[in-house]
Structures are given as C-alpha cells and as structure tokens.
Design an enzyme around this catalytic site. Structure first.
Site, PDB file in Angstrom:
ATOM      1  N   ILE A   1      -7.509  -5.827   3.447  1.00  0.00           N
ATOM      2  CA  ILE A   1      -8.019  -4.599   2.827  1.00  0.00           C
ATOM      3  C   ILE A   1      -7.549  -4.561   1.388  1.00  0.00           C
ATOM      4  O   ILE A   1      -6.416  -4.951   1.078  1.00  0.00           O
ATOM      5  CB  ILE A   1      -7.548  -3.355   3.611  1.00  0.00           C
ATOM      6  CG1 ILE A   1      -8.021  -3.442   5.072  1.00  0.00           C
ATOM      7  CG2 ILE A   1      -8.061  -2.077   2.961  1.00  0.00           C
ATOM      8  CD1 ILE A   1      -7.619  -2.264   5.926  1.00  0.00           C
ATOM      9  N   GLU A   2      -8.430  -4.110   0.515  1.00  0.00           N
ATOM     10  CA  GLU A   2      -8.175  -4.249  -0.918  1.00  0.00           C
ATOM     11  C   GLU A   2      -6.973  -3.466  -1.419  1.00  0.00           C
ATOM     12  O   GLU A   2      -6.479  -3.739  -2.508  1.00  0.00           O
ATOM     13  CB  GLU A   2      -9.425  -3.879  -1.728  1.00  0.00           C
ATOM     14  CG  GLU A   2      -9.786  -2.411  -1.641  1.00  0.00           C
ATOM     15  CD  GLU A   2     -11.035  -2.063  -2.466  1.00  0.00           C
ATOM     16  OE1 GLU A   2     -12.006  -2.820  -2.408  1.00  0.00           O
ATOM     17  OE2 GLU A   2     -11.010  -1.041  -3.148  1.00  0.00           O
TER      18      GLU A   2
END
Lengths: 323, 256, 323, 256
Positions: free
Chosen positions: D51-52
């Site tokens: 996840i960024e």
C-alpha cells in the site's frame, strides 16, 4: 574512461528488472538448509556481501560457498575482512570490489591482499565507501546510476570507469555512480520469520540495499521468530519476505565476526590467524581453510572449534557494550 | 618536544584543539577518533562525532576503543545509527563541519594515497588497504584536517595514486573536477601544523611544535614547503590534556 | 518544459549546501515554546510538511504559523489534508505542492481545494507521489536531481517542469526529478530527547528526508525522553539532533489527525467539518479558523474543544489497531 | 446480473479473480484493497499487498477498513513499514507484479485523469484531488489492472489531462516516453472486462458480465470499442465469494 573491468551487465537496469519481474515474489515459507540455499550460487556469479568488515558478515553462507567449491566469483563488499582472504586463497574469487581490505588497524595491511593482488591473481576494484554504497542503492532503486559529489578528481575514477552526468537543471557536472545489480546477495540478520521478513538490530550497514539490488537473496538468521512477532514490530523489518529466496537459521552465523548486541568479534582469533600468516605466509590460509572450512561438516562442528566458553564470553562482551 | 608525552599523544592533543564546540566531526578510528573524544570531554561538549560505520554521537568507552568503524565499540552509546551510506550523505548535504583523517602518503597539495605504491594500479608494487571512507570525507566535508606522523617517506612531491583528493594540482583544479565544496585546511603532524597557500594551494608551514625548527620540518618533507606570513609555535600538551587523553586509552592501543 | 513555477532556488543544491554549512550544527538543547519555534518561519517561505494526509501532521506547529499570520507560503506535502484547506482559507498559502489533496475517500473531493484552485487564488502544483518523495530525497542527499522511471509521458511533466536526463552508461533517458530544499521543515514525532534526536513509531512517511532537505527544522514531539533512552535505542533515531533547530513538547500535537499507536484520527470531526462546508461553503472554514486556530490561546485550550473523553477514545482505538 | 449483489460487490469479486497466488499487488484503498484482501483470503494466501502509505503485507481488519493509505487501519498487522518513497521504489525495481487502481476519467488507451477537468490546468473547470500514487503505479508496476464503474462520462475518447499514463497514444508511444515497463493490461468494470489490442493499444472488449451485451458496453463508452478474437462471459460472483467479501466490510463502507 570505460575501463573494461566495468561490466555493462552490472548496471543494466533493464535486464535486472526483467530478472526480478520473472522471479516468483511469494509470501511462502523460505526456510531451508545451508546446502540448499547456497546451491543457488553459480560459478562466475557476482556476490553482494552484507554486513561490513567484521560486523554481521554472512560467514556461514560464505563457508558453504567455499565448501561447494565455486570459482570465478566477484565479491562486492564495502569493507572486506578476512572472509575475502579466504575466498582469494581458496581460488573462489577472481575479483573483489571494495573500498578497503584488511582485518583492522591493529593487524596491519593484509599480507594475503598484498600477495594475491600484487601477483595479479585477483583484481581488486576499488570504489569509495559512499560510491560503492550508492552503487547498491541505485540497484535497489532500479535506476542505472545515482548522481553524487564524491570520488571526482581522484584516481579511483579510472579504476572503476566512473562517468559524470550533467544536471539538467543547474548545468553542474556530478559523478554518475553506476548501479550494481549483484547476481546474489548474502545477508546475516538478527531475526526473521519463516516467510523471510528480516529484522536487524544496531547498525543497518547496507544490507537492505544489497538485498533489493540483487537477483537472488540468501539469508541466514540468528533466530526464527513467529509471524505474530513480525507483525508486532513491522517498523523493524528491513527486508520483506517476497525479496528473499532462501532462509537458514544459523545461530552465531557470523562468528568469529560480530553480531550487534549478541556477540563481539573475537580479536584473539584474528591475532592467531595473523600470527600464522606472519609465520608461514599465504600457506597458513590454506591450513586455515582445511581446519575451519573444508574440515568440519556442519556449522555446529565449526563452532565447536571455538568452544562454548569463548562464544559465551563474546556474548557477554556484546551485552556490556550495547546494554 | 619534552619527554612527558610521545608522538601519538602530541598528535592527538594538537588535533583535538582544532575542533570547535557546537560542530560536527567525521572521525576515523585511531588517533583522529581519540582526538575528537578528547575535544568533546575537554572543551567541546556540544561536538557531535560521526563515524563512517553509520554512527552518530557515540560516547567512546575508555579502555574499549574501537579498532574499526563498524563494530559495537565504535557505536557505544550512540544517539543514532543511520547506516553507512546515509552517514556519508549527511556530509554530502553539508551537515559535517570537519573531516578528521590520517594518511599513508601525502603530497604538496594535500592529496592522499592509501591505495597502491607503484605505477600500475592492477599490478602494484605494494597494495595498501584502500580508501575506506577517506575519499568521501575528503570530497564531502566542509573542511578536512589531516592528522599524521611527519616522515619524509610520507610527505612526497607527488603521490603514486590520488585516493583522497585535496587540492589536486592547485589553481582551481579541485573545483574544476566537480568537487564544489571543502578541501584540506590543515595538516597536523608530529612536527607542526601545515596549511595551504590561498593562491597556489601548495603546502606551507603555519606552526611548529616547541623545540622543532622550520628546518627540521623541511628535512622531513619530500617537497619544498612554503611559509605562512607568521609562523606560530604551538602550546605543548598540558597535563590536563594528557591526563584526559590517557584515560581514554588506558591499554595504549593507539597511544603506543 | 521549464514552467515558470519551477523556481530555480528550489533545486539549487549549491546554495542549499551553503545555508546548511553556515548553520550551527550543535548537540545543544533545542527545547522551546511553539511561539519561539515558529518565529523562525518567514512570509514567503517554502515549507515541507511532515507526516502524510491525516497521519502525524504537525498541526500544533501549523496552527501557530496561522496564529502568527504568515503570508505567501508554499506548502509541500505529498498528500494534503484539511490543514491545507486551513492555510488556503486563512490566506497563508499561495501555492501548494502535492500529489493529492482532500480529506479522504468518504468525504469526497475537497470543496475548499476546488474553490481556491478553480478561482486561481492558489496555485496547486501537482507531482506524482514518488516524484515528490524523490524531490525531498534528492534534497536530503544534497544532489540537484535523482533519476527515476516515473511521471514520464504524463501531463504532470508540464505542470512541474520535469526534465529528463540521459544515463551516461546505457544511454537510456530517465526522468530527472529535481531536488526540493524547503526553507523550513515541520515534523511531529513520537519522542525526542532535549537535544533534538527524534524517534518515530510505525509509518516513517518522509519525515527523515524532509528534515535533511530543509534549511530550518522545527519539531514537535509527543514526549521528551532522556538522553539515556535515546542511547539505549539509537537504531530507532531517524533525525539527529544537529539537524534540529527547535523542539517543542506537544502531546496530541497532531490531533484530530492520527499519531501511530497513540491516537486514531477523529473521523467524526472530519464529518462535522465537511458538513459545515456543505452547509455554508468556504465561509465555514473561516468560522473553523476562528474557533480552533485564532480563538484558543494555547494548544491545550485547543484540545479542550475536543474534550478528554474523545481523545481517550481515539487513544484506545489506536491501541486496538496496533497492539 | 442477478439481484444478489450490487455493482461494487461485482467489481470487487471480478477484480479479486485477476490476482494470482505467489505474487505482489499494489492496491489503492476502497474496492481495489477489498478485492486484494478477498483474493488473499480465498485463493491467493501467499499474495502480498503493498500500500502506497509505505505498507507491506497488512491484514485488513474486517469492519475497520482504511479510508486512506496512510493510517493505522491500512497498516494493520503489516509485516513491514518501509515508508512511502521506498514502497514505490520496490515497484520501480520490479518487485510489484500488479498495480490495482481506480480512475475518474479513462480514455481509449487506458490513460487516466484524476487531476483536472477543463483545458487550463492552472484555472481548471473542476479541480480533482490529483494523482496520489496512481501515476507511479501506472508507470512502475509490471502490469496494471484498473477497477472502475462503467459509465459513459468516465470512458472518454481523450482525457482532459493524462494524470496516470497507460499506452499514451498507442504505437510504442509509452516506451518512447521513457516508460520502459508495465502498462495497463485490463480494465475491470461493472459491465465487463476490457483489454487492449496488442498492436494499436486501443481498448477492446474481452469479456462481458452475465446478462450484459457488447452493445450495452458500447452504449456506456464514449469511444469505439474493439473486440477480442473471443469474448468470454464472466462467471457471476459465487455465494462463497460474496460471503467472504461482505465479511470484510460489514459496515458497507465501500460496498455501498
């Protein structure tokens, strides 16, 4: 510029990325034996070695490479200690890429380094400490180079074939440190879960960059922890499981080198080793290889040569220094 | 030089005095680290040491001096362990005021050789250990101070190999090579303190230690030395300085 | 290429280094008040803001900037949340450099963002998430650019004036992401000793890079720890004391945003805030500024508006998620 | 489409099926993250989510779905928290097999606009939130799958602004722009699955959901759609899939 020793395959970020894309990046179990893990190393491979000098050296993995009689290897490590001497004397390494090689100031300039390099048997490619660090970091980032302000103007430029790059914004000229994408990374860490998520205490050295830059990643660990334990301290993980190809549990896996907080390096052992070389020259390393590398069939047999008492003492010393 | 201290002690004490409070210093192991530790204990309590093993703010344990930059002893009671690459990047960013280093061979422009003796790099007459972090310290710190024994075989007109660049060939050649910052300001030796002519960047005598003549310096140097407009005589190490220094290395691992 | 909005001072690594060289880099005590710390911020400054979106936002420091009525600021932050709206509505920020701005998916596209940008009152300079991260990292490394494979081909290239660079080894063309050297960095951290050595739990976000890239570094911390405690876990320190100019102890210093492990973001507060904007438009932000920013004289008075019960609940929720 | 599931549920289930075991996926919050979590629970236990916000290997807590990529809920029981920049650098290095993203406006070459509507970037008709990590995911992952509602206003011939590049203008223009890797392989919508013609890189119909005609797809698309040599009909979500999915979002925060 463009010394033939700077091999284009080292910084070919497109080919390196294709190799990583082709790899299975799985959250599967990675636990295996030293023999199986090291079976992935091929003759002629370029190997990025974790830790630094006599700290967290992946000695158990490196010993197994020597036992499997690999040849024509390149070792890349920022400060190279006596593990480099063993690889030279065993005929395993034909090239060493480093910023510095010897054991440490008190033991003087390595006679083994001198012997193998001065006779031309081994090529020693010298980069500055930061430049070699940035080679691994560029590899880890997937780019072919990183700009820097180091190594310029020195004669090291010609050794490694360092080029320059013009900043498109200010027009200034900077060093363009080429990426290094090793075939194999060898790391020794404090703890990992069985899926290969690795945690390191104390000095991070360059292990995280080396792992990301390499195609194949082999890890030995002092301790296997549960998945739960990893998830309790995810901010301590420095190499994610999907990067790791093989994981081996090897307590005291860097001995007689140090592992931060767990055991101090065995200076007395270095002194004995150097005294033998002073007395009998490079042949002493051959004897050392027989006694410590080819002789004892397992890492546990190897550790028995040092004895539990000495290991306990080095563990106590580590606690005193970091506790 | 009196008989109350040896050459290493003199070097360490004079080197320590070069460091100001409220600064940062990149120190190599051995005498440079001892000198930095002495400065911090004596007159620069807000000095921060940076060690190339990736260590910031250590408090060296007396009697357990590190022999390498990457071991637990070097990081004893550190405040941060950023890793090797990041430690140097702090210097590249301008956060390190002084680089403190030794040197095997040094030339009249302050360039250092710790790589090879002989003409052929790939088949050297003598292979030395290499740069370690010296090239980076010489390239990146705001100012570099070299600490070394003063011997004719070390102070050569031209080094066989430039491992760590100082003023290269003088006359703006450092900047022309892309080294936009820093450079060697002083060379602290067992005989005196050397600096560089602001124009030519050739080495000059700035101070001599008590009882050392400028002639003695010249006789122990393999190239002609210029002279600063005024040559100082250094204060000899005080009892206080020597006591503090010796307490750091009771085993005399580096003080000899 | 070369949009006028890309200001050469942003990536001038030589000038940035000279500023850092001229700074006192001391291991002295850094503890002070919010008022004194923020007094270092000048009109027109470019400000790198730590944390990300509603995580570890340095809200206490930012509130004080608004109270000191600074003007013409540029805010640089990867994901900009309602703190950006407050700066727009207060007339403090004339430019926002970001990859994304709004509060979060459930609250829709920010009406305040739309109002100030669509009317041209504020310039929103958009960079990709990684590119802006690399801008800070290039700054932290002291180089004018970093090569990358992102943002190429998109219309973002023209917005920020991104240039390309040719790799001197392979000849490939890469994005050259320009450095960003903010005048001021604002960080909120979990703990720091009085000398400014900072430690962060959980997400590191980009705080370490932002601090190293900036000329002046202001930090608020949930907790002040002893020097001894820092030295017991030096591998947890992410910003060294000599980088920090001023340090302020501010428990709940990000509230109603989150601080990993300590308190969760107050979604209900966001909902109330958005409902007011839905009802009364941008004027609602003016009312919010009066009530939360200009009104309460101290951060403690500000927190009283939320009440101890809600803060205790958010603390409990954080424990559940990370415990 | 039967009445047993809504559009979001359909999207999440079909998207989840695109993910293989023993891979890594970069997932945005909302339906992409739900789909990845469903795949991991159902058929891909050795899938790793990235996840960024700088998160690797989280286990999303049912009922506490994250609304942003940077909050504690997104990193719940993660195995690593490398930071934002490094999370993307894993993708740049080739470690991320699939990027999973949504999109406001998408064109016939798969390019996405989440920045501005209108011709003048600096004075837009509508200012949207912006790229976030979408541009990077589109640039760096080995393969990108877009997950979006199928509406005519979203599927436009030419996006006002290319925020996240896919095939740009086709014909090798992606590679010519320096995007050496990746690209959008599929677009999973509420009506079917779209792919790209291998030559022209223009969008084509690859599958329709049960009960959806290719005409219906065309009527909801603002540009001409090509057709794959063989058009599949997707399997409708099974009870098992729906049950697992709904257990992840009992508050129906994203399932509506």
């Amino acid at each position: 510029m463009g010394d033939p020793r700077l091999n284009p395959a080292e910084y070919d970020f497109i080919a390196a990325r294709r190799r990583t894309e082709a790899k299975t990046k799985s959250a599967a179990e990675k636990l295996t034996s030293l023999e199986d893990a090291v079976g992935r190393v091929k003759d002629g491979n370029q190997i990025g070695v974790g830790g630094c000098l006599f700290s967290r050296t992946p000695l158990a993995l490196m010993r197994e490479i020597l036992r499997q009689r690999r040849r024509g290897l390149t070792l890349a490590r920022n400060l190279t200690c006596n593990e480099g001497e063993l690889f030279m004397a065993a005929g395993a390494a034909s090239r060493v890429m480093t910023a510095w090689m010897s054991i440490g100031l008190p033991w003087g300039v390595s006679k083994i380094l001198r012997h193998y390099v001065e006779t031309g048997a081994v090529a020693l490619e010298e980069w500055s400490h930061l430049a070699l660090g940035l080679r691994f970091r560029a590899g880890a980032m997937g780019v072919p180079f990183l700009p820097a302000l180091t190594m310029l103007g020195s004669d090291l430029v010609g050794v490694g074939g360092l080029k320059t790059v013009q900043d498109p914004y200010t027009g200034e000229t900077l060093a363009a440190v080429p990426a290094l994408f090793p075939d194999v990374a060898l790391l020794h860490v404090h703890r990992a879960d069985r899926f290969g998520n690795c945690q390191i205490d104390g000095y991070p050295h360059m292990d995280a960059d080396i792992a990301r830059a390499a195609t194949t990643v082999l890890v030995s660990t002092e301790e296997i922890i549960s998945d739960e334990e990893t998830r309790r301290s995810p901010d301590r993980t420095v190499v994610p499981g999907f990067v790791v190809d093989a994981l081996v549990r090897v307590p005291f896996g860097s001995f007689p080198h140090e592992c931060y907080g767990l055991y101090e390096a065995d200076y007395d052992h270095f002194a004995e080793y150097c005294a033998a070389i002073d007395a009998r020259g490079p042949a002493a390393v051959g004897e050392y290889l027989e006694r410590y590398v080819y002789g004892p069939p397992t890492w546990s047999d190897y550790l028995d040569l040092f004895g539990g008492e000495r290991m306990a003492l080095q563990a106590k010393r580590a606690k005193e220094l970091t506790g | 030089m009196t008989g109350h201290f040896n050459a290493s002690e003199l070097l360490a004490v004079i080197a320590a005095r070069q460091l100001r409070d409220d600064t940062t210093v990149f120190a190599g192991v051995g005498v440079p680290l001892l000198a930095a530790a002495l400065a911090k204990r004596r007159h620069a309590p807000r000095l921060t040491m940076v060690i190339e093993g990736g260590i910031i703010g250590p408090q060296i344990a007396p009697g357990r001096l590190p022999v390498s930059t990457n071991e637990m002893r070097a990081g004893h009671r550190a405040t941060m362990l950023p890793g090797i690459t990041d430690a140097f990047l702090f210097a590249q960013r301008g956060f390190v005021d002084v680089g403190f280093m030794g040197g095997a061979q040094i030339d009249q422009y302050g360039n250092i050789n710790t790589s090879v003796l002989g003409a052929d790099y790939w088949r050297p007459k003598v292979r030395l250990p290499g740069t370690g972090g010296a090239n980076d310290i010489a390239s990146l710190c705001r100012e570099v101070i070299i600490v070394t024994a003063h011997e004719k075989r070390r102070f050569v007109e031209r080094v066989d190999f430039v491992t760590s660049p100082s003023w290269l060939r003088g006359d703006g050649s450092r900047k022309a090579a892309g080294l936009l910052f820093g450079g060697v300001s002083r060379v602290v030796t067992t005989l005196g303190i050397l600096g560089f002519d602001p124009e030519s960047k050739r080495m000059r005598i700035e101070a001599t230690h008590p009882g050392v003549s400028t002639d003695a310096l010249r006789q122990n140097t393999g190239f002609p030395l210029l002279e600063a407009p005024r040559i100082e005589i250094t204060e000899p190490p005080s009892d206080e300085e020597l006591e503090m220094l010796r307490a750091l290395d009771p085993e005399r691992r580096f003080l000899g």
